[in-house]
Design an enzyme around this catalytic site. Structure first.
Site, PDB file in Angstrom:
ATOM      1  N   SER A  73      -5.003  -1.712  -7.436  1.00 16.35           N
ATOM      2  CA  SER A  73      -5.450  -3.101  -7.478  1.00 16.35           C
ATOM      3  C   SER A  73      -4.488  -3.946  -8.321  1.00 16.35           C
ATOM      4  O   SER A  73      -3.314  -4.045  -7.989  1.00 16.35           O
ATOM      5  CB  SER A  73      -6.899  -3.127  -7.980  1.00 16.35           C
ATOM      6  OG  SER A  73      -7.477  -4.386  -7.814  1.00 16.35           O
ATOM      7  N   ASP A  96     -11.692  -4.101   2.875  1.00 21.29           N
ATOM      8  CA  ASP A  96     -11.498  -4.579   1.498  1.00 21.29           C
ATOM      9  C   ASP A  96     -11.868  -6.062   1.416  1.00 21.29           C
ATOM     10  O   ASP A  96     -11.238  -6.895   2.063  1.00 21.29           O
ATOM     11  CB  ASP A  96     -10.024  -4.367   1.111  1.00 21.29           C
ATOM     12  CG  ASP A  96      -9.761  -4.623  -0.362  1.00 21.29           C
ATOM     13  OD1 ASP A  96     -10.513  -5.403  -0.981  1.00 21.29           O
ATOM     14  OD2 ASP A  96      -8.789  -4.047  -0.879  1.00 21.29           O
ATOM     15  N   HIS A 100     -12.459  -1.833  -1.363  1.00 20.88           N
ATOM     16  CA  HIS A 100     -11.439  -1.987  -2.401  1.00 20.88           C
ATOM     17  C   HIS A 100     -11.367  -0.773  -3.316  1.00 20.88           C
ATOM     18  O   HIS A 100     -10.359  -0.562  -3.980  1.00 20.88           O
ATOM     19  CB  HIS A 100     -11.735  -3.261  -3.221  1.00 20.88           C
ATOM     20  CG  HIS A 100     -10.572  -3.705  -4.047  1.00 20.88           C
ATOM     21  ND1 HIS A 100      -9.432  -4.246  -3.484  1.00 20.88           N
ATOM     22  CD2 HIS A 100     -10.364  -3.687  -5.391  1.00 20.88           C
ATOM     23  CE1 HIS A 100      -8.571  -4.546  -4.452  1.00 20.88           C
ATOM     24  NE2 HIS A 100      -9.117  -4.213  -5.616  1.00 20.88           N
TER      25      HIS A 100
HETATM   26  C1  MLT Z   1      -5.565  -8.792  -8.817  1.00 23.69           C
HETATM   27  O1  MLT Z   1      -4.448  -8.520  -9.202  1.00 23.69           O
HETATM   28  O2  MLT Z   1      -6.185  -9.785  -9.218  1.00 23.69           O
HETATM   29  C2  MLT Z   1      -6.207  -7.848  -7.856  1.00 23.69           C
HETATM   30  O3  MLT Z   1      -5.682  -7.927  -6.637  1.00 23.69           O
HETATM   31  C3  MLT Z   1      -7.651  -7.914  -7.809  1.00 23.69           C
HETATM   32  C4  MLT Z   1      -8.197  -7.364  -9.060  1.00 23.69           C
HETATM   33  O4  MLT Z   1      -7.469  -6.832  -9.864  1.00 23.69           O
HETATM   34  O5  MLT Z   1      -9.412  -7.474  -9.250  1.00 23.69           O
END
Ligand code: MLT
Length: 209
Positions: free
Chosen positions: A109, A159, A190
């Protein structure tokens, strides 16, 4: 053995290699995670590898991240560039301090997004990357040449955070930047799951074993 903080520029944890020739992994957590989160995953993905796991230096309502954002999926790209440079500096320090080969990033993420940015902005910093639920970190990255470095993107077909179009655009950026790219979309959301582990472990062994 697991060594805690020292005087490097990011709070981190380090686990030394226990198998000769196993490639070091740079583990990059998601929003709200920390330097301990991905150590178990790293050990499963590449048994015997040295593990370097920093904590993101940005706080969003108390939750560590690797760069600022103004909303879900809306990134402060000046901060992305700054933080990617800081991460690159940390990687160089860690390599020298722990006597490590160039690491492979494994990011989830937000951690995958900063790893993607580092690959684009400093293609020499990493040996490759596993990007789990990554999205485009820079709408207009500089031209970069990864010279065939392996990159695995694992997206979730359901996601709610990363639209399929965004993941596809990220894949195109890496293809244009000369990565040996594998992009798989899993029937999941996700969250990180067993399928990610299985695919990433096999990909790492095939690409770096
Ligand atoms: C981000 O970098 O904000 C991600 O894609 C989503 C997350 O970290 O919650």
């Amino acid at each position: 053995m697991d060594l805690p903080l020292n005087d490097l520029s990011m709070i981190h944890r380090f686990t030394p290699a226990s198998a000769e020739g196993a490639p070091p992994l740079l583990l990059l957590h998601g929003t709200g995670g920390d330097e301990s989160d991905l150590l178990p995953l790293g050990g499963l993905l590449s048994p015997g590898s040295a593990l370097v796991s920093p904590r993101g230096r940005v706080l969003e309502n108390g939750m560590p991240r690797f760069f600022r954002r103004s909303a879900e999926g809306v990134f402060d790209e000046a901060d992305v560039r700054l933080r990617a440079a800081e991460l690159g500096e940390f990687v160089a320090q860690a390599r020298e301090h722990y006597d490590l080969a160039r690491p492979i990033a494994v990011g989830f993420s937000n951690g995958a997004n900063i790893a993607a940015a580092l690959m684009m902005l400093a293609p020499e910093a990493l040996a490759g990357a596993v990007l789990i639920r990554a999205m485009v970190p820079l709408t207009d990255p500089p031209a970069f040449d990864l010279g065939g470095k392996p990159v695995l993107i694992l997206s979730g077909g359901m996601d709610p955070i990363v639209p399929a179009e965004n993941a596809a655009r990220l894949a195109r950026q890496f293809q244009a930047g000369g990565a040996a790219l594998t992009h798989e979309t899993l029937p999941t959301g996700h969250g990180l799951g067993q399928m990610d582990l299985t695919i990433a472990r096999e990909w790492l062994a095939a690409s770096f074993g």
